[in-house]
Design an enzyme around this catalytic site. Sequence first.
Site, short mmCIF file in Angstrom:
data_model
loop_
_atom_site.label_atom_id
_atom_site.label_comp_id
_atom_site.label_asym_id
_atom_site.label_seq_id
_atom_site.Cartn_x
_atom_site.Cartn_y
_atom_site.Cartn_z
N GLY A 143 0.83 -1.19 0.00
CA GLY A 143 0.00 0.00 0.00
C GLY A 143 0.87 1.24 0.00
O GLY A 143 2.04 1.21 0.38
N CYS A 144 0.30 2.36 -0.42
CA CYS A 144 1.10 3.59 -0.53
C CYS A 144 1.54 4.11 0.84
O CYS A 144 2.70 4.49 1.02
CB CYS A 144 0.33 4.65 -1.30
SG CYS A 144 -1.33 4.99 -0.68
N TYR A 145 0.65 4.11 1.82
CA TYR A 145 1.05 4.53 3.16
C TYR A 145 2.13 3.59 3.75
O TYR A 145 3.14 4.07 4.27
CB TYR A 145 -0.15 4.57 4.10
CG TYR A 145 -1.01 5.81 4.02
CD1 TYR A 145 -0.47 7.08 4.16
CD2 TYR A 145 -2.39 5.71 3.84
CE1 TYR A 145 -1.26 8.22 4.13
CE2 TYR A 145 -3.19 6.84 3.80
CZ TYR A 145 -2.63 8.10 3.94
OH TYR A 145 -3.43 9.22 3.90
N SER A 148 5.62 4.35 2.42
CA SER A 148 6.29 5.50 3.02
C SER A 148 6.79 5.17 4.43
O SER A 148 7.94 5.48 4.78
CB SER A 148 5.34 6.71 3.05
OG SER A 148 4.22 6.48 3.88
#
Length: 340
Positions: A143-145, A148
């Site tokens: 996932g993008c979160y 990061s």
Amino acid sequence: MKAAIAGASGYAGGELLRLLLGHPGFEVGALTAASSAGTPLAAHQPHLPQLADRIIQETSGAALAGHEVVFLALPHGHSAAVAAELPAGVVVVDCGADHRLTDPAAWREFYGGEHAGTWPYGLPELPGQRQVLADARRIAVPGCYPTSVLLALFPAFAHGLAEPDVVVVAASGTSGAGKAAKPHLLGSEVMGSVSAYGVGGLHRHTPEMEQGLSGVAGVPVRVSFTPTLAPMSRGILATCTAPAAPGLTRAAVREAYESALAKEPFVRLLPEGLWPATAMTYGANTAALQVTLDERAGRLIAVIAIDNLTKGTAGGAIQSVNLALGLPEELGLPLTGVAP
């Protein structure tokens, strides 16, 4: 090699196509979707003139057959059935959530339904993960979160700099919610306003963060995650903190991060005093990272910026596929962003 994209009309699908058009190792093959099937790609991705006249097909195993690589940019719960129709030798890349989690109970709690199984995790920067992805034929894109947060904190846990109790507050642009029309994402609702959502441990990416950090730390890591929606189309800015290990100094933090990231092509540790901004990474498969020690509070602080559609999804997917196919990891992936 021919690459097919299921979900070609969405934001992730469009970003995959943008990057694949600039990749010397791939030819864009079948484009499929659900509700947009039968329409030209130009109606959904007008920024891709090379593919404007291509007609989107209905997503099916037959439409995706005959490709060396298939990217599934589909909503959660839809990838497993499509992947089951594809031969074992095809590289299938799930940009959705279906195959990220290792714990079926966590899947049922946060997504509902039956767990589809776990595929190799497509974040090459995690310790040992490049070896896992080499020759892989099934890949689960993070996932993008979590991308990061894991990039921001894996050096800390790999070097024993922090206690396993993490707090993350992150801001994301509206493209992270997908392309489907939603009233709370209308321009008049978003412009000039920042709002929190998924507060109190409810966001579906939380168990994925805990899974990744626990794997690096070797002990269970707890994450308290508060996402916020910012009035921008792209980008994530995540501020990640954890109690510092006893006796830790700023110099030791800096040294550990420099050592962990020295050979990473896509994660840039910024010069001291320069802090990440989402505009540093627009359109690039890069992460801009800064780290310090709050000596007064005794907490390690890592701040990171990524483009949620590039490094956070499509770029990370192609980076992993490059490794799986024995191609140079950086091939076809932009290191330079777009500014202003």
